[in-house]
Design a protein around this motif. Structure first.
Motif, short mmCIF file in Angstrom:
data_model
loop_
_atom_site.label_atom_id
_atom_site.label_comp_id
_atom_site.label_asym_id
_atom_site.label_seq_id
_atom_site.Cartn_x
_atom_site.Cartn_y
_atom_site.Cartn_z
N SER A 9 -77.49 14.01 87.15
CA SER A 9 -76.33 14.52 86.43
C SER A 9 -75.72 15.72 87.16
O SER A 9 -74.59 16.10 86.87
CB SER A 9 -76.71 14.91 85.00
OG SER A 9 -77.61 16.00 85.01
N ARG A 10 -76.43 16.28 88.10
CA ARG A 10 -75.89 17.37 88.91
C ARG A 10 -75.11 16.79 90.08
O ARG A 10 -75.62 15.94 90.82
CB ARG A 10 -77.03 18.24 89.43
CG ARG A 10 -77.76 18.94 88.34
CD ARG A 10 -78.79 19.91 88.89
NE ARG A 10 -79.77 20.16 87.85
CZ ARG A 10 -81.05 19.88 87.96
NH1 ARG A 10 -81.54 19.38 89.08
NH2 ARG A 10 -81.87 20.12 86.96
N PRO A 11 -73.87 17.25 90.30
CA PRO A 11 -73.05 16.69 91.38
C PRO A 11 -73.68 16.84 92.76
O PRO A 11 -73.55 15.94 93.59
CB PRO A 11 -71.75 17.49 91.30
CG PRO A 11 -71.69 17.99 89.90
CD PRO A 11 -73.11 18.20 89.48
N LEU A 12 -74.39 17.92 93.02
CA LEU A 12 -75.00 18.11 94.33
C LEU A 12 -76.03 17.02 94.61
O LEU A 12 -76.03 16.40 95.68
CB LEU A 12 -75.65 19.50 94.42
CG LEU A 12 -76.42 19.78 95.71
CD1 LEU A 12 -75.48 19.78 96.90
CD2 LEU A 12 -77.18 21.08 95.61
N ASN A 13 -76.91 16.77 93.64
CA ASN A 13 -77.94 15.75 93.83
C ASN A 13 -77.33 14.35 93.98
O ASN A 13 -77.77 13.56 94.81
CB ASN A 13 -78.92 15.76 92.67
CG ASN A 13 -79.71 17.04 92.61
OD1 ASN A 13 -79.82 17.76 93.59
ND2 ASN A 13 -80.26 17.34 91.45
N LEU A 14 -76.33 14.06 93.18
CA LEU A 14 -75.69 12.76 93.25
C LEU A 14 -74.98 12.58 94.60
O LEU A 14 -75.04 11.52 95.20
CB LEU A 14 -74.71 12.59 92.09
CG LEU A 14 -74.07 11.22 91.93
CD1 LEU A 14 -75.13 10.15 91.75
CD2 LEU A 14 -73.12 11.23 90.75
N VAL A 18 -75.75 9.71 97.37
CA VAL A 18 -74.73 8.78 97.86
C VAL A 18 -74.70 8.78 99.38
O VAL A 18 -74.71 7.72 100.02
CB VAL A 18 -73.34 9.14 97.28
CG1 VAL A 18 -72.22 8.46 98.03
CG2 VAL A 18 -73.28 8.78 95.81
N ALA A 19 -74.68 9.97 99.98
CA ALA A 19 -74.64 10.05 101.44
C ALA A 19 -75.93 9.49 102.05
O ALA A 19 -75.88 8.74 103.03
CB ALA A 19 -74.43 11.50 101.88
N GLY A 20 -77.06 9.82 101.47
CA GLY A 20 -78.34 9.32 101.98
C GLY A 20 -78.48 7.82 101.86
O GLY A 20 -78.96 7.14 102.77
N LEU A 21 -78.07 7.28 100.72
CA LEU A 21 -78.14 5.84 100.51
C LEU A 21 -77.26 5.10 101.52
O LEU A 21 -77.66 4.07 102.07
CB LEU A 21 -77.69 5.50 99.08
CG LEU A 21 -77.73 4.05 98.68
CD1 LEU A 21 -79.18 3.59 98.53
CD2 LEU A 21 -77.00 3.86 97.37
N SER A 22 -76.09 5.64 101.79
CA SER A 22 -75.19 5.02 102.76
C SER A 22 -75.78 5.08 104.16
O SER A 22 -75.68 4.12 104.93
CB SER A 22 -73.83 5.71 102.74
OG SER A 22 -73.23 5.55 101.49
N MET A 23 -76.42 6.19 104.50
CA MET A 23 -77.04 6.32 105.82
C MET A 23 -78.20 5.33 105.97
O MET A 23 -78.36 4.72 107.03
CB MET A 23 -77.54 7.74 106.04
CG MET A 23 -76.46 8.74 106.27
SD MET A 23 -77.19 10.37 106.53
CE MET A 23 -75.84 11.42 106.06
N VAL A 24 -78.98 5.16 104.93
CA VAL A 24 -80.10 4.21 104.99
C VAL A 24 -79.58 2.78 105.12
O VAL A 24 -80.10 1.99 105.92
CB VAL A 24 -81.00 4.36 103.74
CG1 VAL A 24 -81.97 3.21 103.61
CG2 VAL A 24 -81.74 5.68 103.78
N ALA A 25 -78.54 2.44 104.38
CA ALA A 25 -77.99 1.08 104.45
C ALA A 25 -77.42 0.79 105.84
O ALA A 25 -77.70 -0.26 106.43
CB ALA A 25 -76.91 0.90 103.40
N LEU A 26 -76.66 1.73 106.38
CA LEU A 26 -76.10 1.53 107.72
C LEU A 26 -77.19 1.55 108.78
O LEU A 26 -77.16 0.78 109.74
CB LEU A 26 -75.06 2.61 108.02
CG LEU A 26 -73.68 2.36 107.46
CD1 LEU A 26 -72.79 3.56 107.71
CD2 LEU A 26 -73.08 1.13 108.09
N GLY A 27 -78.15 2.44 108.62
CA GLY A 27 -79.24 2.52 109.59
C GLY A 27 -80.03 1.23 109.64
O GLY A 27 -80.37 0.75 110.72
#
Length: 97
Positions: A9-14, A18-27
């Motif tokens: 629910s905290r914008p920083l964590n979300l 989002v950025a980490g999930l995208s990096m893992v998917a592309l990686g």
């Protein structure tokens, strides 16, 4: 489950998620392409574009989260829209393959 909802629910964590999930998917896609010689089709390349867009959106949202939380949430909504576009490409990709 409540702890997980509190964390995201905290914008920083979300934004970092989002950025980490995208990096893992592309990686993982790049590793499969270059390490295992699995050649992607045209739609595979198209599916990568929303991930390339959500990485900077997530990082920028994380940077803005403390000072401008509304701007951070707006960027996260754009990232969500990019994920929805990716879902549409994915459904079409499944139908074609």
């Amino acid at each position: 489950m409540k702890k997980l909802i509190d964390i995201f629910s905290r914008p920083l964590n979300l934004a970092l998620f989002v950025a980490g999930l995208s990096m893992v998917a592309l990686g993982s896609a790049l590793i499969m392409q270059y390490q295992f010689n699995i050649l992607p089709c045209h739609l595979c390349y198209e599916q990568r574009k929303p991930y390339w867009a959500t990485i900077p959106l997530g990082i920028l949202a994380a940077l803005l989260a403390k000072k401008w939380p509304r701007a951070s949430l707006a960027l996260l909504l754009l990232a969500g829209a990019a994920f929805l576009v990716n879902m549409g490409i994915s459904f079409f990709h499944i139908g074609v393959e």
